[in-house]
Write a protein that holds these residues in place. Structure first.
Motif, PDB file in Angstrom:
ATOM      1  N   ARG A 129      72.296  22.488  25.064  1.00  0.00           N
ATOM      2  CA  ARG A 129      72.630  21.365  25.939  1.00  0.00           C
ATOM      3  C   ARG A 129      71.896  20.087  25.551  1.00  0.00           C
ATOM      4  N   TYR A 176      80.127  17.447  26.132  1.00  0.00           N
ATOM      5  CA  TYR A 176      81.082  18.508  25.814  1.00  0.00           C
ATOM      6  C   TYR A 176      80.698  19.077  24.459  1.00  0.00           C
ATOM      7  N   GLN A 230      83.097  23.490  28.741  1.00  0.00           N
ATOM      8  CA  GLN A 230      81.642  23.602  28.798  1.00  0.00           C
ATOM      9  C   GLN A 230      81.173  24.934  28.210  1.00  0.00           C
ATOM     10  N   LEU A 233      77.620  25.708  26.633  1.00  0.00           N
ATOM     11  CA  LEU A 233      76.647  24.713  27.070  1.00  0.00           C
ATOM     12  C   LEU A 233      75.923  25.124  28.344  1.00  0.00           C
ATOM     13  N   ARG A 234      76.503  26.050  29.112  1.00  0.00           N
ATOM     14  CA  ARG A 234      75.865  26.516  30.334  1.00  0.00           C
ATOM     15  C   ARG A 234      74.720  27.478  30.003  1.00  0.00           C
TER      16      ARG A 234
END
Length: 238
Positions: A129, A176, A230, A233-234
């Protein structure tokens, strides 16, 4: 550690044997390896091209000036980035260099700068991230003075070669998979120039940037991934 690994795979094999083809999704969920097309890991094993819009700002002669640039480079294993950038001073700034004696006393002068730079960037801390990285740019270009005479005429001084070193620290966050926004700060140091040019152009640098991961953009265009996904990225995906 070996016992845990054996139990893990034995349990997955048992699910496959008992559930037949319907157990394949369960086996995929149990596998400890990331998806093959995941390109957001900090330690991604492949090279990938990146494109950046790099807007650098600086304080020169007590004025805020903007130096826009474009960068194209390659990211290596998600840690090291190298490439080239092109920059130009978007607007002239009042110069403090002496006006040539043959010009009228009321002549005003502006400083102009254009250069290309090779850069290297290393990620020292981060995850899929966000990240913090160090960067060093080494550039070479030309600078000249633009003189505006009282009668409206404009004269340019001969162009001079200038070398620049710009170390900086930068931070970045992925919005993103294919888009990241960042900002940084550092110092510009001219080299191999006269003392007047060095005094005018050295100083703090702070910048914002927009980075596109061209490989992920290509996947979006081909329909292989969603535009605003996403995935990866989480925190739960790491």
């Amino acid at each position: 550690m070996h016992t845990i690994g054996f139990r893990h795979w034995a349990r997955a094999l048992g699910v496959l044997l008992l559930g037949g083809a319907g157990a394949l999704p369960a086996l995929a969920a149990a596998a400890p390896f990331p998806a093959a097309d995941d390109s957001v890991s900090v330690r991604h094993p492949h090279r990938r091209p990146v494109f950046q819009l790099d807007i650098r700002n600086s304080i020169i002669n007590h004025r805020l000036v903007t130096i826009p640039g474009l960068k194209l480079g390659v990211e290596w294993r998600g840690r090291l980035r190298t490439g080239l950038g092109v920059y130009l001073l978007s607007n002239g700034i009042p110069s403090r260099q002496p006006i040539p004696s043959e010009l009228p006393a009321a002549t005003s002068s502006e400083l102009r700068l254009r250069y290309v730079a090779a850069y290297g960037e290393y990620v020292v801390l981060g995850n899929p991230r966000w990240e913090i990285a160090t960067q060093l740019q080494l550039g070479v270009g030309k600078t000249y003075a633009r003189y505006a005479l009282p009668d409206g005429a404009v004269i340019r001084s001969p162009k001079k070669v200038i070398w620049l070193a710009e170390p900086s620290l930068t931070g970045q966050m992925r919005v993103y998979r294919w888009l990241a926004l960042g900002a940084g700060a550092g110092w510009r140091q001219p080299m191999f120039v006269n003392k007047f040019t060095e005094r005018e152009l050295n100083g703090p640098v702070f910048y914002g940037r927009v980075k596109l991961s061209l490989g992920d953009v290509y996947k979006v265009m081909r329909g292989r991934q969603r535009l605003f996904t996403q995935q990866g990225l989480r925190r739960a995906d790491w």
